[in-house]
Design a protein around this motif. Sequence first.
Motif, PDB file in Angstrom:
ATOM      1  N   UNK A 115       0.870  -1.189   0.000  1.00  0.00           N
ATOM      2  CA  UNK A 115       0.000   0.000   0.000  1.00  0.00           C
ATOM      3  C   UNK A 115       0.898   1.228   0.000  1.00  0.00           C
ATOM      4  N   UNK A 116       0.893   1.839  -1.136  1.00  0.00           N
ATOM      5  CA  UNK A 116       1.761   3.014  -1.345  1.00  0.00           C
ATOM      6  C   UNK A 116       1.050   4.266  -0.795  1.00  0.00           C
ATOM      7  N   UNK A 117       1.689   4.962   0.189  1.00  0.00           N
ATOM      8  CA  UNK A 117       1.056   6.145   0.795  1.00  0.00           C
ATOM      9  C   UNK A 117       2.097   7.227   1.088  1.00  0.00           C
ATOM     10  N   UNK A 118       1.612   8.455   1.134  1.00  0.00           N
ATOM     11  CA  UNK A 118       2.509   9.586   1.389  1.00  0.00           C
ATOM     12  C   UNK A 118       2.747   9.738   2.886  1.00  0.00           C
ATOM     13  N   UNK A 119       3.936  10.084   3.199  1.00  0.00           N
ATOM     14  CA  UNK A 119       4.313  10.243   4.611  1.00  0.00           C
ATOM     15  C   UNK A 119       3.501  11.357   5.269  1.00  0.00           C
ATOM     16  N   UNK A 120       3.191  12.450   4.528  1.00  0.00           N
ATOM     17  CA  UNK A 120       2.509  13.570   5.135  1.00  0.00           C
ATOM     18  C   UNK A 120       1.039  13.276   5.406  1.00  0.00           C
TER      19      UNK A 120
ATOM     20  N   UNK B 160       2.785  -1.506   4.273  1.00  0.00           N
ATOM     21  CA  UNK B 160       2.604  -0.068   4.030  1.00  0.00           C
ATOM     22  C   UNK B 160       3.968   0.549   3.702  1.00  0.00           C
ATOM     23  N   UNK B 161       4.039   1.074   2.509  1.00  0.00           N
ATOM     24  CA  UNK B 161       5.267   1.727   2.058  1.00  0.00           C
ATOM     25  C   UNK B 161       5.060   3.250   2.165  1.00  0.00           C
ATOM     26  N   UNK B 162       5.754   3.839   3.110  1.00  0.00           N
ATOM     27  CA  UNK B 162       5.638   5.286   3.330  1.00  0.00           C
ATOM     28  C   UNK B 162       6.625   5.982   2.395  1.00  0.00           C
ATOM     29  N   UNK B 163       6.082   6.762   1.495  1.00  0.00           N
ATOM     30  CA  UNK B 163       6.913   7.437   0.503  1.00  0.00           C
ATOM     31  C   UNK B 163       7.288   8.852   0.973  1.00  0.00           C
ATOM     32  N   UNK B 164       8.474   9.250   0.520  1.00  0.00           N
ATOM     33  CA  UNK B 164       8.988  10.595   0.805  1.00  0.00           C
ATOM     34  C   UNK B 164       8.993  10.855   2.307  1.00  0.00           C
ATOM     35  N   UNK B 165       9.668   9.934   2.995  1.00  0.00           N
ATOM     36  CA  UNK B 165       9.728  10.082   4.446  1.00  0.00           C
ATOM     37  C   UNK B 165      10.430  11.363   4.832  1.00  0.00           C
ATOM     38  N   UNK B 166      10.138  11.834   6.008  1.00  0.00           N
ATOM     39  CA  UNK B 166      10.736  13.073   6.544  1.00  0.00           C
ATOM     40  C   UNK B 166      11.761  12.708   7.603  1.00  0.00           C
TER      41      UNK B 166
ATOM     42  N   UNK C   7      12.783   7.054   1.000  1.00  0.00           N
ATOM     43  CA  UNK C   7      13.070   8.460   0.734  1.00  0.00           C
ATOM     44  C   UNK C   7      12.422   8.884  -0.567  1.00  0.00           C
ATOM     45  N   UNK C   8      12.456  10.179  -0.822  1.00  0.00           N
ATOM     46  CA  UNK C   8      11.862  10.699  -2.046  1.00  0.00           C
ATOM     47  C   UNK C   8      12.701  10.306  -3.250  1.00  0.00           C
TER      48      UNK C   8
END
Length: 821
Positions: free
Chosen positions: A130-135, A168-174, A219-220
């Motif tokens: 499940x591809x999701x944005x970190x924000x 869950x794959x968190x994309x563009x982590x901070x 990471x992004x």
Amino acid sequence: MAELDNCCSTQLIDGDGEFNVVGLDNFMRTTNFSNCGLSYAVVAVMGPQSSGKSTLLNHLFHTNFREMDAYTGRSQTTKGIWIAHCVGIEPFTIAMDLEGTDGRERGEDDTTFEKQSALFALAIADIVLINMWCHDIGREQAANKPLLKTVFQVMMRLFSPRKTTLLFVIRDKTKTPLEYLEPILREDIQKIWNVVSKPAAHKDAILSEFFNVEVTALSSYEEKEEQFKEEVAELRQRFFNCISPGGLAGDRHGVVPASGFSFSAQQIWKVIKENRDLDLPAHKVMVSTVRCEEIANEKFDRLSSDAGWLALEEAVQSGSVSSFGRKLSNILETYFSEYDSEAIYFDEGVRNAKRKQLESKALDLVHPAYLNLLGHLRFKALEVFKSRLEQMLKEGEGFAAAAHACTKSCMLEFDQGCADAAIRQAKWDASKVREKLRRDIDAHISSVRNAKLSELVARYEEKLRRSLSEPVESLFDSAGRDTWASIRRLLTCETENAVSEFSTTISSFELDQPTMESMLQGLRDYARNLVMKKAKEQAGKILILMKDRFSTVFSHDSDLMPRVWTGKEDIKTITKDARTASLRLLAVMAAIRLDEKPDKIENILFSSLMEGTETSPDPLASSTWEEVPPENILITPVQCKSLWRQFKAETEFTVTQAISAQEAYKRSNNWLPPPWAIAAMVILGFNEFMLLLRNPLYLMFLFVAFLISKAMWVQMDVPGQFQHGTLAGLISISSRFLPTVMNLLKRLAEEAQGHQTPVPPRQQSSVAFQSFRNQSQPNPTSSIPESSVSSNVSVSDSGIEYSSPNLTQRRGTKTLETELS
């Protein structure tokens, strides 16, 4: 680039929901996916549109899914569902790229395909990314919440759903560490799970019963590409051996084997498209059923056309085949093993059921050949039995022992042949064929036994016939008071000898006691019936036999010499003796006396027919004899009386002929005049007699005349000439008178000179006399027919001839032995 080509990217379902069957089959064939069994994994990726799903898969699994071109704008890139081979990962892994959610192309209200694709991914995939944005983590209106709701909702439509790993794959982590983000994400996930409506059966179910939740962060890609690639490479390692215990998909169950993947995917999508609830366990059974049946049919078809099996089947048609069972077992085992290896990953119950069906069909296919082989074995064993039995009997072996030995050896050979024909995959029962063989052997034994026994019976019956027929017939011909006693002794002796020999001969057949007794009794009955038959034959010609007996006794004396009726015989006594002998023959033949029971037949016949005793009632006026069973009666009393009457009538003429012969003999030998003539001659010739006494010269002259007359009498055989009649005698004497006188004078002259001439034949008949005699009338005695069965009298040159019915005797008149010199 070569790796990208090997991934074989294929659109599985297009944007309109059409399933690409040809493309999937080509994918499975190209990648050799069908041979993977259960050793494979399916990884699907879900997420919002333009969230970098395809990019993630391409870097993670070295696939070549189409990626969005950021320079052309953010729009829908992946339409429908695509699959590709994850190159370089073991076990075989399929990456499934789903169309992004929340895309503007389908609109806000068109979520049907979104739900269908999510349900399809959950039903097929072992791992769902499940591809999701970190924000979006921690936000109430985050873009991933509708996606999670969709996943959880469709999950409820799976009956007994499989346990799927949600990564869950968190994309563009901070800069926020993952260990702080993960609890917040899990809390959000739990809230979504709690608010999703569930079926009554799963109302209190917890999230962990359906999902394994894993979290990772990347990471992004655009800002930190190298770091992104390193993190993706690290994540890639988690997919190696992911189906092993402890791996990402280590808790999976109910997996469809690779060979059934295409059919399973098609059926799952069909059910989803029809908006029906998807029962995965039932679906698994259905897929297993279809695939196992396909595998079984394919193996059966190959078996049917197998060259080894066809050669074996053809060979069995023409005869028995050595090692049939081993060869056929190997052929069957080959295809059964192939089935097992290809169907091993399908549902066990279905797999075993289809294997049994395959075994049943295969065994039904080969069973006729097995039966043909048993038929050849049975036929061969039977023929071997027949030849061995015949050979052993020729060598003199006892029948029962030979039959037993041949049966044992042939049945053993048949059993060995059946064991050689048996296959490991079936426990076919050859008992029916064996029983048929045993019945055939027993039938042949019975047939040969009956033939041999019939041959023996016929041989001993013929022996009895030769030893009884002629002796019995001879005893009947010379029938007397002890005839039946002699017949009984003969019958008993010959029968017991034959029965004893027969019993010894058939002992080798080992017959049961009743059968043996029956056969021995049959031989005794044959001998008895033979005597009875001969008695009936003789009784049928009794009249002829009686006449022959009468003729024999009447025409022969006690020394069996033919009688010459000279006038001294007592014809009345002779006739009575002859009739007594004939009547005794009738009494003997009147009834069968094989049981030594006394009877009064002879006494009754003699008292009624010979002595003429009249009693009332007449003992012969009956159709049965007293104390004689009806079946033993040959000639009834009434028939005896009729036969005796006919017999007397037909033999009366014989007696008459004998009497006539006596009278003829007397007349031919009596030349003296009657006594009264002699007395008259003495009285009237007294004076002449006295004259001769007074004058001796006359007496001497008479003496010389007497000598001359006597010589003439002897030379001319005067008595013999007059036997043919007076006229014939006078003519014969007159023709012979002068030659006789001349002969006497000649002899006297020779005597006077001292010479002697041989005496000429006593009698010489002239040609004239012979001619005359042939034309002359017969004398009174010659009027008797010469063809009569009684005694006849005829005349010959040398005297009177007497003949009886069976023998003719010539008797010449005695001539004088002394002649005048």
